[in-house]
Scaffold this motif. Structure first.
Motif, PDB file in Angstrom:
ATOM      1  N   PHE A   1      -6.119  13.002  -3.663  1.00 23.71           N
ATOM      2  CA  PHE A   1      -6.789  12.145  -2.678  1.00 23.71           C
ATOM      3  C   PHE A   1      -6.716  10.669  -3.091  1.00 23.71           C
ATOM      4  N   LEU A   2      -6.882  10.405  -4.397  1.00 20.09           N
ATOM      5  CA  LEU A   2      -6.842   9.028  -4.870  1.00 20.09           C
ATOM      6  C   LEU A   2      -5.451   8.422  -4.713  1.00 20.09           C
ATOM      7  N   CYS A   3      -4.410   9.230  -4.934  1.00 24.33           N
ATOM      8  CA  CYS A   3      -3.041   8.736  -4.731  1.00 24.33           C
ATOM      9  C   CYS A   3      -2.825   8.329  -3.269  1.00 24.33           C
ATOM     10  N   VAL A   4      -3.272   9.165  -2.357  1.00 23.39           N
ATOM     11  CA  VAL A   4      -3.147   8.844  -0.931  1.00 23.39           C
ATOM     12  C   VAL A   4      -3.923   7.569  -0.606  1.00 23.39           C
ATOM     13  N   PHE A   5      -5.113   7.442  -1.186  1.00 25.02           N
ATOM     14  CA  PHE A   5      -5.928   6.254  -0.937  1.00 25.02           C
ATOM     15  C   PHE A   5      -5.215   4.989  -1.412  1.00 25.02           C
ATOM     16  N   VAL A   6      -4.599   5.055  -2.598  1.00 22.32           N
ATOM     17  CA  VAL A   6      -3.915   3.879  -3.148  1.00 22.32           C
ATOM     18  C   VAL A   6      -2.704   3.519  -2.282  1.00 22.32           C
ATOM     19  N   VAL A   7      -1.974   4.514  -1.805  1.00 22.34           N
ATOM     20  CA  VAL A   7      -0.839   4.248  -0.922  1.00 22.34           C
ATOM     21  C   VAL A   7      -1.305   3.527   0.349  1.00 22.34           C
ATOM     22  N   LEU A   8      -2.432   3.969   0.906  1.00 20.90           N
ATOM     23  CA  LEU A   8      -2.973   3.309   2.096  1.00 20.90           C
ATOM     24  C   LEU A   8      -3.537   1.926   1.765  1.00 20.90           C
ATOM     25  N   LEU A   9      -4.015   1.766   0.531  1.00 19.49           N
ATOM     26  CA  LEU A   9      -4.590   0.485   0.118  1.00 19.49           C
ATOM     27  C   LEU A   9      -3.527  -0.580  -0.092  1.00 19.49           C
ATOM     28  N   ALA A  10      -2.301  -0.163  -0.431  1.00 21.95           N
ATOM     29  CA  ALA A  10      -1.248  -1.109  -0.804  1.00 21.95           C
ATOM     30  C   ALA A  10      -1.013  -2.201   0.239  1.00 21.95           C
ATOM     31  N   PRO A  11      -0.752  -1.875   1.508  1.00 23.99           N
ATOM     32  CA  PRO A  11      -0.519  -2.952   2.487  1.00 23.99           C
ATOM     33  C   PRO A  11      -1.754  -3.807   2.740  1.00 23.99           C
TER      34      PRO A  11
END
Length: 514
Positions: free
Chosen positions: A120-130
Motif C-alpha cells: 500500500f505504501l509503494c502505491v501511495f508513493v507512486v501517486l505522491l510523485a507527481p
C-alpha cells in the motif's frame, strides 16, 4: 546464551531447517542479560565507530563531488519518503522485540502484515510523485520519488528478521549487516557521482543500501515465512504495533517537515546546506543512539516485571550513553566552523551557523530518544502515540512560522524549542509514572552535563588560542584536549568515577554465558 556464531538446525518433515525457537530467543533467561548487554553494547559501539568514520568520509567525499542543489532536490524526496517509511519500520517489529516469546505463527503474521502494508505504501508513493513534483515545480522530484518506491519495498522485507536478531541481542550480526551494506552503498554512490550521475548517485546510495541489507539479513537470519494465514489469533500484535507505528509516523513528520518547508520556501540550494548541517551533526548522533536502543529495548522488555532491576538497567545504560554523547555534541557545536571547512570543503557558507543551532537540539536528543525505550518496553503504546502527536504539532507549527524567514530561523526554532519546551514536556509525560521517575531522569543526565561544560570550555579555549595554525591542527588540538580533560574530570568526581569503574569491571566480568 549461545555465541553469535552458533546457528542451530533441526530436522522437520524430512528437511533440515534453522531452529526457529533458538533464532527467536524463546529460551533466553533474564540471568544472562547482564553479560549479553555488555557484549551487545561493546559490539554496537565498535560497529558504530566504523560506520561513523564511513559516514563522515561519505559526507566529505560526496559534498565535494556534488553541489548543494543535488542534495536539496533529493532531500525533499527523502524527507517525504522517510515519513512513509516510519510507518513500517516501527510498530509490529517493536512488539516482536518486546514479547516474552514469539511463535512461528506470530512471525508469519507479522511478516505478511508488514509486506501488505509495504504494498500500500509503494502505491501511495507512486501517486505522491507527481504531486510533489507539482508542489515544488521540479520534474526531477517526480522521477526521484518514483524510484524511492523500490526503496520502500526492499527495506520492508528484512524488518521482522532483524527484530528476531535484536530479541536475541545478536548485535554482532546486526552491526555486520549495517556496516557492510553502508560501506558498499557509499562505494557505489561515490563511483556514480564520479561518473557524472549527479543527484542520482544519492538515489543509488539508498537503493544499494536497502538491497544489500536485505540479502545480508536473510543470510544471517535464515527464517522465511510460511504461506499467508487469515487467522486472527495474533491480532494483538497488530493492534499494539499500530499505536507504535502511529507514534513513529508523527515523530518522523516532526523530523522531516523542516526539510520539506525549507525547500518549499527557500529553494533546493538552501535546503542542500540545511541538509548537510543536519547530516553532519544529528544523523551521526542517531547512528550511535539508535543501536544502543536496539540493545536497551529487548533488555528492558525482559525486565518489565522486575521494577528495581528495570530501573537500574535503564539508569546504567542511559547514563553511560549521555556521558559519551553530551560532551561530544558540545564539542561539535563549539568547533562548527573549522569542522565544516575540513569535512565539507568550500561552498557551504551557511552550514556552520545552522550546525550550531541544530546542536542545541542535539544536546537533549539522546535523552529524549531514551524515553521512547521506556514507552516501548513498558507497552505504553497509546501514550507513546499521544506524546509524539503533541510533539509533532508543536514542531510543525514552529516550522511553519519560521521557515519563510530562512533556514537559520527554522534551525533556531528547532534548537531552542528542543531544549526549553519539547524535551521538558516529553520528560514529564513519560517519567510521571512507571519504574523510572523524574528524579531518576535527573540522575541520568547530570554526569553528561558536567562533561559537556568541561568539554565545551576546553574546546572554546583551544579554538581561540590555536586559530592561526589552520583548521586541521585547530581541530586536532581542540578535540583531543577536550576529550582528555573530560575523561580526567570523570575520574576526579566521585559520582562519575564510580560509573567509569563500574563500567570497566562489569565489562571484564561479563564473559560468555554458560
Amino acid at each position: 546464551m549461545p555465541r553469535e556464531s552458533t546457528l542451530s538446525y533441526k530436522k522437520k518433515n524430512g528437511q533440515i531447517k534453522p531452529d526457529f525457537d533458538l533464532l527467536a530467543g524463546n529460551s533466553e533467561k533474564n540471568s544472562n542479560l547482564r553479560s549479553s548487554t555488555f557484549r551487545g553494547g561493546i559490539v554496537t559501539v565498535v560497529a558504530e565507530a566504523v560506520i561513523f568514520i564511513l559516514y563522515i568520509a561519505s559526507i566529505s567525499l560526496l559534498s565535494r563531488l556534488l553541489v548543494p542543489d543535488d542534495f536539496g532536490v533529493v532531500a525533499v524526496v527523502t524527507a517525504a519518503v522517510a515519513i512513509v517509511l516510519s510507518i513500517q519500520e516501527a510498530g509490529v517489529a517493536d512488539v516482536i522485540v518486546r514479547l516474552p516469546t514469539v511463535s512461528r505463527e506470530q512471525f508469519d503474521k507479522a511478516f505478511w502484515f508488514n509486506l501488505t502494508l509495504a504494498g500500500f505504501l509503494c502505491v501511495f508513493v507512486v501517486l505522491l510523485a507527481p504531486v510533489l513534483g507539482w508542489i515544488y515545480k521540479d520534474s526531477r522530484i517526480t522521477n526521484i520519488t518514483l524510484s524511492f518506491a523500490g526503496v520502500i519495498f526492499l527495506s520492508n522485507l528484512p524488518i521482522i528478521n532483524t527484530a528476531l536478531l535484536k530479541r536475541r541481542l545478536l548485535m554482532g550480526r546486526v552491526a555486520l549487516i549495517k556496516t557492510v551494506s553502508f560501506a558498499f552503498a557509499v562505494s557505489v554512490a561515490a563511483y556514480a557521482a564520479i561518473s557524472g550521475l549527479s543527484y542520482w548517485s544519492l538515489v543509488i546510495l539508498q537503493l544499494t543500501k536497502v538491497g544489500s541489507t536485505l540479502l545480508l539479513t536473510f543470510f544471517l537470519c535464515p527464517v522465511f515465512p510460511s504461506s499467508p494465514n487469515p487467522s486472527n489469533k495474533v491480532k494483538g500484535i497488530v493492534k499494539d504495533g499500530s499505536y507504535f507505528s502511529a507514534g513513529a509516523f508523527f515523530a518522523s513528520v516532526g523530523r522531516n517537515a523542516d526539510n520539506l518547508l525549507v525547500g518549499f520556501f527557500n529553494g533546493n540550494a538552501v535546503l542542500g546546506e540545511y541538509n548537510r548541517a543536519f547530516a553532519l551533526l544529528l544523523m551521526p548522533l542517531s547512528q550511535l543512539v539508535t543501536p544502543v536502543g536496539s540493545v536497551a529495548i529487548p533488555v528492558l522488555s525482559r525486565l518489565a516485571g522486575e521494577p528495581e532491576r528495570y530501573k537500574n538497567a535503564y539508569v546504567q545504560i542511559t547514563t553511560r550513553l549521555l556521558m559519551l554523547t553530551t560532551p561530544g555534541i558540545a564539542i561539535l557545536v563549539v568547533i562548527a566552523e573549522p569542522l565544516c571547512q575540513v569535512v565539507l570543503g568550500p561552498g557551504w557558507g551557511q552550514v556552520p551557523v545552522l550546525f550550531r543551532w541544530l546542536g542545541i537540539a542535539g544536546i537533549v536528543q539522546p535523552f529524549t530518544i531514551s524515553l521512547s525505550w521506556l514507552m516501548v518496553s513498558q507497552g505504553r503504546a497509546y501514550e507513546h502515540f499521544r506524546n509524539m502527536l503533541i510533539n509533532t504539532i508543536l514542531l510543525v507549527l514552529l516550522f511553519f512560522l519560521s521557515a519563510p524567514h530562512g533556514a537559520e530561523s527554522l534551525a533556531m526554532a528547532y534548537g531552542v524549542s528542543g531544549i526549553l519546551l519539547r524535551s521538558p514536556l516529553i520528560s514529564w509525560a513519560v517519567l510521571r509514572k512507571g519504574p523510572v521517575l523524574l528524579m531518576d531522569g535527573l540522575k541520568v543526565v547530570t554526569p553528561g552535563i558536567y562533561g559537556a561544560v568541561v568539554a565545551a570550555s576546553i574546546a572554546l579555549i583551544s579554538i581561540t588560542l590555536f586559530q592561526a595554525y589552520g583548521h586541521v591542527v585547530n581541530l586536532l588540538i581542540a578535540v583531543s584536549g577536550s576529550c582528555t580533560l573530560t575523561v580526567v574530570m570523570y575520574l576526579m568526581l566521585p559520582l562519575t568515577r564510580n560509573i567509569v569503574f563500574l563500567t570497566i569491571t562489569s565489562s571484564k566480568s561479563s564473559g560468555p554465558d554458560k
